[in-house]
Design an enzyme around this catalytic site. Structure first.
Site: not given
Ligand code: MSP
Length: 498
Positions: A18, A21, A126, A129, A143, A146, A294, A297
């Protein structure tokens, strides 16, 4: 050649990418392109985090095997980045053999240091997380991030002696004030390390999916312990020592503010334990919200970056995200703001200016660059570079837009169409100044909007972009050579369909 190594978090593949990311990934791409423009050997690593329990559950929902599911999803993530003009040098998947080998070597180092011991874990986990969560952090038993009830777990685990590194971490953070940025995040981490950090369970007994604990194959490693190591695997740890020595430590590790504890406490402690140098900087950006909530997903309100790009184009989406929201702060995503930015800054601003300058060069000089006249842009570049150093991407773009404004003002003041009739001798100097300033604007814009910049440079007769590595030359006034052929191209930012 100086090197630059930048990483993004590796994303879970339990859904498609999304906009949040894409934001982190765009930022890494911007930094990487910026360094390449400056002549650095830049390495940008992206990847997917595939050993998580949430991936297993998503596969079950889809009635697919986990392996089949993660293969399919990882391919989708890679394809999305390709479709968004992301140029990453490698893509790491944590299910790859090279990663398993790196994890094994890393684990053995930490084990030898004596930092791993067996114990019993009893508490909550969780899956949103992918982390253990304290009862005191739950809100109404759920949590807070989430909004789901965590699982209660009691099992034999291996633990990592995280608390042993409390003083060393605090000392490092103190001696390296730029290690964690922005400052607010640094304070948050210091408080966490001082007051809350405990040893952490790094294995799970009851799971089948994941990387087995090298010393005890009945257990699999906790997903974060394995995932963080990707940053090493991606540059050859345990396999290609030359590559590893060249790129590690990373220059910048970009993360969202939700995962800084992992990156600024657990990760550096793991590295110290394994006898490896720490990353030079971890930069945590803020979160996008939609109507204050926020994007995620699990909340089901995600914006697909591909949909946005289909409507506005890649460059415009990249521009909006980094112009509108100061990097490091939270921001609300608003479609109408993107619309406004598109119309005013891009279509009427950069796009229109490019068309006007090229039209005049064609009309008055048959598309040939007039003789050079003096001009000054150093202070704009100085400012731009300083802003990049501070991760002030919005300011760096504003600096490019200052130059756009200078050009617009020059055109309004001198009115070349009047000069052509009344004072034709003055005209070549004005057109030269405009063409040359446009060249500087294009380069400043390049890390953010590579396609638009390439189009402008190509209209200016600057070809073979990738070969240009001499940043001093790029920044110097006088890059447009007399007699070079310039040619107006298609409209850069066409009007949006209503
Ligand atoms: N897999 C772990 C990261 C491991 S790194 C060794 C993870 N993955 S995640 O798919 O949940 O992605 C997390 C990252 O996505 C966040 O830290 C951030 O960089 C980004 N974001 C997810 N949602 C976001 C927003 N709504 N806004 C901005 N960034 C966001 O955590």
């Amino acid at each position: 050649m100086k090197k630059f190594y930048v990483t993004t978090p590796i994303y879970y593949v339990n859904g498609k990418p999304h906009i949040g990311h894409a934001y982190t990934t765009f930022a890494a791409d911007i930094l990487s392109r910026y360094h390449r423009m400056r002549g650095y050997d830049s390495f940008f690593l992206a990847g997917t985090d595939e050993n998580a329990q949430k991936n297993v559950e998503s596969a079950e929902e889809k009635k697919q095997s986990t392996e089949e599911y993660v293969n399919e999803m990882s391919a989708l993530w890679q394809e999305t980045w390709d479709n968004l003009s992301i140029i990453n040098n490698d893509f790491i998947r944590t299910t790859e053999e090279r990663h398993k080998a790196a994890v094994k070597e890393f684990f053995e180092r930490v084990y030898k240091t004596g930092d791993i011991y067996k114990g019993t874990y009893e508490g909550f986990y969780c899956e949103g997380c992918e982390a253990f969560i304290k009862e005191s952090d739950l809100v109404d038993g759920k949590c807070p991030d989430h909004k789901k009830k965590p699982k209660k777990i009691k099992e034999e685990n291996y633990f990592f002696k995280l608390s042993k590194y409390r003083d060393e971490l605090l000392g490092y953070i103190d001696k390296n004030p730029d290690f964690i940025q922005p400052k607010s995040r640094r304070n948050e981490i210091i408080s966490y390390i001082k007051n809350y950090m405990e040893d952490i369970s790094i294995s799970r007994e009851s799971m089948e999916w994941g990387i087995p604990v090298p010393s005890d194959e009945e257990h699999v490693l906790y997903v974060w312990f394995d995932a963080l190591i990707n940053y090493l695997t991606g540059v050859g740890f345990g396999k290609d020592n030359k590559q590893f020595k060249k790129y590690w430590p990373a220059d910048v590790q970009l993360v969202g503010k939700d995962i800084i504890k992992f990156h600024c406490a657990l990760w550096p402690a793991m590295l110290i334990s394994a006898g490896l140098p720490l990353p030079k900087k971890v930069f945590a950006h803020g979160f996008f919200t939609i109507n204050g909530e926020k994007i995620s997903k699990s909340l089901g309100n995600a914006i697909d970056p591909v949909d946005l790009v289909n409507k506005y184009g890649i460059d415009a989406v990249r521009y909006y995200l980094f112009r509108e929201i100061p990097f490091g702060e939270d921001g609300d995503f608003a479609d109408y703001r993107l619309n406004v930015r598109y119309e005013t800054d891009l279509a009427n601003g950069l796009g229109n200016l490019t068309a006007r300058i090229l039209s005049m060069a064609e009309k008055y000089f048959k598309g040939k660059v007039p003789a050079e006249v003096p001009g000054r842009v150093e202070h704009f570049w100085k400012k731009y570079e300083k802003e990049f150093e501070n991760f002030e991407f919005n300011e760096a773009l504003a600096t490019a837009w200052d130059l756009i404004r200078e050009c617009d003002l020059l055109i309004d003041r001198e009115q070349p169409w009047v000069l052509a009739k009344q004072d034709p001798e003055k005209l070549p100097g004005i057109i030269y100044t405009l063409l040359e300033t446009l060249r500087h604007i294009a380069w400043m814009v390049y890390p953010f909007m590579p396609a638009a910049a390439e189009k402008i440079l190509s209209q200016l007769g600057v070809e073979e972009l990738e070969k240009i590595e001499d940043f001093k030359q790029i920044k110097k006034w006088g890059g447009m050579i007399e007699g070079t052929k310039v040619k107006k191209g298609d409209i850069l930012f066409p009007r949006l369909e209503k």
